[in-house]
Design a protein around this motif. Structure first.
Motif, short mmCIF file in Angstrom:
data_model
loop_
_atom_site.label_atom_id
_atom_site.label_comp_id
_atom_site.label_asym_id
_atom_site.label_seq_id
_atom_site.Cartn_x
_atom_site.Cartn_y
_atom_site.Cartn_z
N GLU A 31 4.42 -7.39 17.10
CA GLU A 31 3.79 -6.11 17.43
C GLU A 31 4.79 -4.96 17.31
O GLU A 31 4.44 -3.87 16.82
CB GLU A 31 3.20 -6.16 18.85
CG GLU A 31 1.98 -7.02 18.95
CD GLU A 31 1.42 -7.09 20.37
OE1 GLU A 31 1.83 -6.27 21.22
OE2 GLU A 31 0.59 -7.97 20.62
N LYS A 34 5.38 -4.32 13.65
CA LYS A 34 4.21 -3.65 13.09
C LYS A 34 4.19 -2.17 13.49
O LYS A 34 3.94 -1.29 12.67
CB LYS A 34 2.93 -4.35 13.56
CG LYS A 34 1.66 -3.78 12.99
CD LYS A 34 0.45 -4.53 13.49
CE LYS A 34 -0.82 -3.89 12.97
NZ LYS A 34 -2.03 -4.52 13.52
N ALA A 35 4.49 -1.89 14.77
CA ALA A 35 4.53 -0.51 15.25
C ALA A 35 5.63 0.29 14.53
O ALA A 35 5.43 1.46 14.17
CB ALA A 35 4.74 -0.47 16.76
N ALA A 37 6.78 -0.29 11.53
CA ALA A 37 6.33 -0.08 10.15
C ALA A 37 5.31 1.05 10.09
O ALA A 37 5.36 1.90 9.18
CB ALA A 37 5.76 -1.38 9.58
N GLU A 38 4.39 1.09 11.05
CA GLU A 38 3.39 2.16 11.10
C GLU A 38 4.06 3.51 11.35
O GLU A 38 3.67 4.53 10.76
CB GLU A 38 2.35 1.88 12.18
CG GLU A 38 1.39 0.78 11.83
CD GLU A 38 0.43 0.45 12.98
OE1 GLU A 38 0.47 1.13 14.03
OE2 GLU A 38 -0.36 -0.49 12.81
N ALA A 39 5.06 3.52 12.23
CA ALA A 39 5.78 4.76 12.50
C ALA A 39 6.50 5.25 11.25
O ALA A 39 6.50 6.45 10.94
CB ALA A 39 6.78 4.56 13.64
N GLU A 40 7.10 4.35 10.52
CA GLU A 40 7.80 4.72 9.29
C GLU A 40 6.82 5.25 8.25
O GLU A 40 7.10 6.23 7.56
CB GLU A 40 8.56 3.51 8.75
CG GLU A 40 9.58 3.82 7.69
CD GLU A 40 10.68 4.75 8.17
OE1 GLU A 40 11.11 5.60 7.36
OE2 GLU A 40 11.12 4.65 9.32
N GLU A 41 5.64 4.62 8.15
CA GLU A 41 4.62 5.07 7.22
C GLU A 41 4.10 6.45 7.61
O GLU A 41 3.93 7.34 6.76
CB GLU A 41 3.45 4.05 7.18
CG GLU A 41 2.32 4.43 6.27
CD GLU A 41 2.69 4.41 4.80
OE1 GLU A 41 1.93 4.99 4.00
OE2 GLU A 41 3.73 3.83 4.44
N SER A 42 3.88 6.67 8.91
CA SER A 42 3.44 7.99 9.39
C SER A 42 4.48 9.06 9.11
O SER A 42 4.15 10.17 8.72
CB SER A 42 3.14 7.94 10.89
OG SER A 42 2.06 7.08 11.16
N LYS A 45 4.33 9.89 5.42
CA LYS A 45 3.15 10.72 5.14
C LYS A 45 3.36 12.14 5.63
O LYS A 45 2.96 13.11 4.98
CB LYS A 45 1.90 10.11 5.78
CG LYS A 45 1.37 8.90 5.07
CD LYS A 45 0.13 8.35 5.75
CE LYS A 45 -0.38 7.11 5.05
NZ LYS A 45 -1.56 6.56 5.75
#
Length: 174
Positions: A31, A34-35, A37-42, A45
């Motif tokens: 988790e 995953k968090a 990775a999502e933070a890096e993607e955000s 963007k």
């Protein structure tokens, strides 16, 4: 005792992260990964949107400045017939006082154009160039004249920088 503490190697951030991973349950670690990775993607963007907005802002500023300049050029171009009429009036003046008055008005007109960076296009005696002039008539070349040379300027042309505001209307030799 101080010497013993100095001799122990300092833990790096990577080593600490590895220790934390070993102590956390596998599901929790997944988790967290995953968090992250999502933070890096955000973050990626957000950078892209910010860059896109800056490009949009610059583009709209440039477009607004260009429209403003084109509007000024349109107003200046609307004044050209007035200058033409002043020159015709000056040529037709018989009275010296009237001629002097028309010259003063024509001089003020030319100063306004000069202040706006507008230059006259006078291709008289030069080879015809469609970039700055429009041929409205062709005359046969007389003895000693070359073909394709501007013989007479019917209507003056004007340009601002490299942009032609009004093409000179000329008579060219054949």
């Amino acid at each position: 005792m101080e010497n013993e503490e100095l001799k122990q190697p300092q833990e790096t951030a990577e080593v600490k992260d590895e220790k934390k991973k070993k102590t956390l349950p596998k599901k929790a670690q997944e988790e967290i990964d995953k968090a992250l990775a999502e933070a890096e993607e955000s973050k990626r963007k957000w950078y892209a949107v910010t860059a896109e907005y800056e490009n949009y802002r610059r583009r709209t500023q440039n477009q607004a400045a260009q429209r403003y300049q084109e509007g000024r050029n349109d107003v200046i171009a609307a004044l050209f017939p007035i200058g033409d009429n002043l020159e015709r009036a000056l040529a037709a003046c018989a009275d010296e006082k009237t001629k002097e008055g028309v010259e003063m008005v024509l001089s003020a007109y030319k100063k306004v154009l000069e202040g706006e960076g507008v230059e006259e296009i006078n291709p008289l005696g030069q080879a015809f160039d469609a970039t700055y002039a429009e041929a409205i008539m062709a005359m046969p070349a007389e003895n000693g004249e070359e073909s394709g040379v501007v013989k007479q300027v019917y209507v003056k042309g004007y340009k601002k920088g490299e942009k032609v505001l009004r093409y000179a209307q000329v008579i060219v030799t054949q």
